[in-house]
Design a protein around this motif. Structure first.
Motif, PDB file in Angstrom:
ATOM      1  N   THR A  94       0.480  -1.486   0.634  1.00 51.83           N
ATOM      2  CA  THR A  94      -0.036  -0.198  -0.235  1.00 51.83           C
ATOM      3  C   THR A  94       1.071   0.810  -0.572  1.00 51.83           C
ATOM      4  O   THR A  94       0.839   2.117  -0.802  1.00 51.83           O
ATOM      5  N   TYR A  95       1.762   1.135   0.530  1.00 55.55           N
ATOM      6  CA  TYR A  95       2.607   2.675   0.909  1.00 55.55           C
ATOM      7  C   TYR A  95       3.400   2.449  -0.011  1.00 55.55           C
ATOM      8  O   TYR A  95       4.745   3.647  -0.073  1.00 55.55           O
ATOM      9  N   LEU A  96       4.410   1.481   0.185  1.00 51.59           N
ATOM     10  CA  LEU A  96       5.753   1.592  -1.185  1.00 51.59           C
ATOM     11  C   LEU A  96       5.421   1.213  -2.489  1.00 51.59           C
ATOM     12  O   LEU A  96       5.798   1.867  -3.381  1.00 51.59           O
ATOM     13  N   GLY A  97       4.368   0.013  -2.893  1.00 53.79           N
ATOM     14  CA  GLY A  97       4.272   0.273  -4.418  1.00 53.79           C
ATOM     15  C   GLY A  97       3.151   0.473  -4.534  1.00 53.79           C
ATOM     16  O   GLY A  97       3.748   1.456  -5.856  1.00 53.79           O
ATOM     17  N   PHE A  98       2.080   1.067  -3.623  1.00 50.30           N
ATOM     18  CA  PHE A  98       0.809   1.122  -5.365  1.00 50.30           C
ATOM     19  C   PHE A  98       0.780   2.848  -4.317  1.00 50.30           C
ATOM     20  O   PHE A  98      -0.446   3.581  -4.886  1.00 50.30           O
ATOM     21  N   GLN A  99       1.069   3.311  -3.382  1.00 48.76           N
ATOM     22  CA  GLN A  99       0.838   4.624  -2.905  1.00 48.76           C
ATOM     23  C   GLN A  99      -0.573   4.648  -2.644  1.00 48.76           C
ATOM     24  O   GLN A  99      -0.240   5.904  -3.855  1.00 48.76           O
ATOM     25  N   ARG A 142      -2.075  12.590  -9.820  1.00 44.49           N
ATOM     26  CA  ARG A 142      -0.898  12.727  -9.514  1.00 44.49           C
ATOM     27  C   ARG A 142      -0.743  11.260  -9.548  1.00 44.49           C
ATOM     28  O   ARG A 142       0.737  10.648  -9.378  1.00 44.49           O
ATOM     29  N   TRP A 143      -1.757  10.725  -8.783  1.00 45.12           N
ATOM     30  CA  TRP A 143      -0.863   8.799  -8.762  1.00 45.12           C
ATOM     31  C   TRP A 143      -0.364   7.934  -9.539  1.00 45.12           C
ATOM     32  O   TRP A 143       0.580   7.469  -9.661  1.00 45.12           O
ATOM     33  N   ALA A 144      -1.244   8.142 -10.586  1.00 44.67           N
ATOM     34  CA  ALA A 144      -0.637   7.607 -11.907  1.00 44.67           C
ATOM     35  C   ALA A 144       0.840   8.392 -12.607  1.00 44.67           C
ATOM     36  O   ALA A 144       1.230   7.414 -12.817  1.00 44.67           O
ATOM     37  N   ALA A 145       1.137   9.568 -12.111  1.00 38.30           N
ATOM     38  CA  ALA A 145       1.885  10.163 -12.735  1.00 38.30           C
ATOM     39  C   ALA A 145       3.331   9.294 -11.946  1.00 38.30           C
ATOM     40  O   ALA A 145       4.465   9.257 -12.001  1.00 38.30           O
ATOM     41  N   VAL A 184      10.215   5.573 -20.868  1.00 31.84           N
ATOM     42  CA  VAL A 184       9.524   4.984 -21.464  1.00 31.84           C
ATOM     43  C   VAL A 184       8.235   5.433 -20.006  1.00 31.84           C
ATOM     44  O   VAL A 184       7.474   6.401 -20.687  1.00 31.84           O
ATOM     45  N   LEU A 185       8.938   5.427 -19.317  1.00 30.20           N
ATOM     46  CA  LEU A 185       7.416   5.567 -17.925  1.00 30.20           C
ATOM     47  C   LEU A 185       7.961   6.314 -17.129  1.00 30.20           C
ATOM     48  O   LEU A 185       6.966   7.282 -16.422  1.00 30.20           O
ATOM     49  N   VAL A 186       9.301   7.304 -17.211  1.00 24.81           N
ATOM     50  CA  VAL A 186       9.435   8.454 -16.605  1.00 24.81           C
ATOM     51  C   VAL A 186       9.236   9.022 -17.054  1.00 24.81           C
ATOM     52  O   VAL A 186       8.785  10.601 -15.976  1.00 24.81           O
ATOM     53  N   ILE A 187       9.054   9.467 -18.370  1.00 22.41           N
ATOM     54  CA  ILE A 187       9.233  11.052 -19.413  1.00 22.41           C
ATOM     55  C   ILE A 187       7.833  10.954 -19.122  1.00 22.41           C
ATOM     56  O   ILE A 187       8.039  13.066 -18.881  1.00 22.41           O
ATOM     57  N   PRO A 188       6.848  10.938 -19.060  1.00 28.62           N
ATOM     58  CA  PRO A 188       5.171  11.647 -19.262  1.00 28.62           C
ATOM     59  C   PRO A 188       5.151  11.532 -17.663  1.00 28.62           C
ATOM     60  O   PRO A 188       4.408  12.181 -17.056  1.00 28.62           O
ATOM     61  N   GLY A 189       5.154  10.937 -16.089  1.00 23.58           N
ATOM     62  CA  GLY A 189       4.974  11.077 -15.055  1.00 23.58           C
ATOM     63  C   GLY A 189       6.056  12.514 -14.237  1.00 23.58           C
ATOM     64  O   GLY A 189       5.159  13.728 -14.156  1.00 23.58           O
TER      65      GLY A 189
END
Length: 373
Positions: A126-131, A141-144, A210-215
């Protein structure tokens, strides 16, 4: 015959706050605890030396160490020192020290494990993985944040062991397409670089980019447009980390583009730019906003402490309205921290947020606004 005048008693020596007690001079003949800065420096040096030894022995006495990656390896050593130094300073504060101890106590408690065996995995997910706590603020904000988090995790899992020489890719023919992945010299996986598994293995860092750039781009856009974010942001603390992530990701993708489509054109310049951005970011992590990555696991201990306390105790009722405030153990821990900091309003921890606002409003009307009548 008059009596001699009374000599006033010497004023009592004020108590030394616990935060300063560690730095207070020791009594003659006794060695007191080291100041926080010295303890933090020793911790940083110890962790850095352990990492250097791990690099030497993990790469089989540098046999598998790639000298071209030396700047990255040196940056990780500085990163280890900075993280250990700042973490030691952070944990030395009364509030963090209390929660740190309670978190570890809850972690190693067998009674907690027997009573709630799934609590720790749940807190980690909850707090480390999916926050999930970020989802309450904004789904965007959660998705980014998830994109940045998983992209950085993937990049770290590939980059750090590869930089340290812990695992290597070798080919019997020297040019593929068959490759072997070895960890500490032991063969773990054999794959064909032309199939999907091989493509993913060789382009893992591209996928991370590819994951980092949009976030990172979303948060950078938000900090330029959102009035609330603009008000409190600092360029070096809030914007530089996001820009650094984007530069690392873009230059990494351009390296692949140059290799595949430009026959290596501009590769040397891009490689230097990518290396400089990565090294700068690694060294900057302990001193900027990215340090919360290191602090986040402590939230697991805090939540585990609160969760196990709820299993043991009933909620502490508000002294004014009777509504539950939190667990008695958590309220007592907060009051202890306030006493350590010599804050003379520890009893306020026994009121719910609504009653605190009501009491503050009443105090304002009674003691402040009264002076304007």
């Amino acid at each position: 015959m008059t009596e001699p005048p009374e000599v006033p008693d010497a004023p009592a020596k004020p108590p030394v706050p616990p935060a300063a007690a560690a730095d207070a001079p020791a009594a003659p003949g006794k060695r007191g605890p080291l100041p926080v800065a010295q303890r933090a420096t020793l911790a940083g040096v110890a962790v850095s030396l352990l990492l250097i030894l791990a690099i030497v022995f993990g790469s089989r006495m540098l046999k598998d160490f790639d000298s071209a990656l030396l700047p990255y390896a040196v940056a990780t050593v500085f990163l280890a020192f900075g993280v250990a130094y700042r973490y030691t300073v952070w944990v030395s504060s009364p509030g963090a020290r209390r929660l740190f101890k309670e978190g570890w106590r809850s972690f190693f408690s067998m009674s907690n494990f027997r009573r709630a065996p799934t609590a720790l995995p749940k807190m980690i997910a909850t707090y480390l993985g999916f926050q999930k706590f970020l989802g309450a603020r904004s789904h965007a904000r959660w998705a980014a944040h998830q994109l940045i988090f998983w992209g950085c995790v993937l990049a770290a899992l590939i980059t750090f062991p590869l930089t340290w020489g812990w695992f290597t890719f070798t080919s019997g023919t020297g040019s593929g397409p068959g490759y072997e992945m070895r960890i500490w010299g032991l063969k773990v996986l054999g794959f064909d670089s032309l199939n999907i598994v091989g493509w993913v293995m060789f382009h893992g860092l591209d996928l991370a980019a590819v994951l980092v750039i949009p976030g990172a781009s979303y948060f950078l856009w938000r900090r330029m447009k959102d009035r609330g974010a603009i008000t409190g942001q600092r360029f070096a603390y809030d914007l530089v980390p996001l820009i650094a992530l984007i530069v690392i990701a873009v230059t990494g993708l351009l390296l692949t583009f140059s290799s595949l489509f430009l026959h290596g054109g501009g590769y040397e310049f891009l490689a230097i730019l990518h290396m400089v951005s990565v090294v700068f970011t690694l060294i900057y992590i302990p001193f900027g906003k990215f340090f919360h990555i290191v602090q986040r696991p402590a939230a697991v201990g805090m939540q585990l402490f609160k969760y196990t306390s709820r299993q043991e105790d009933e909620a502490f009722p508000c002294r004014r309205c009777g509504e539950p405030v939190d667990t008695a153990a958590y309220v007592e821990n907060l009051q202890g921290t306030m006493r350590d900091l010599r804050l003379d309003f520890a009893e306020w921890a026994e009121y719910c947020p609504r009653c605190k606002r009501v009491l503050r409003g009443g105090a304002y009307l009674t003691h402040v606004k009264k002076g304007y009548k």
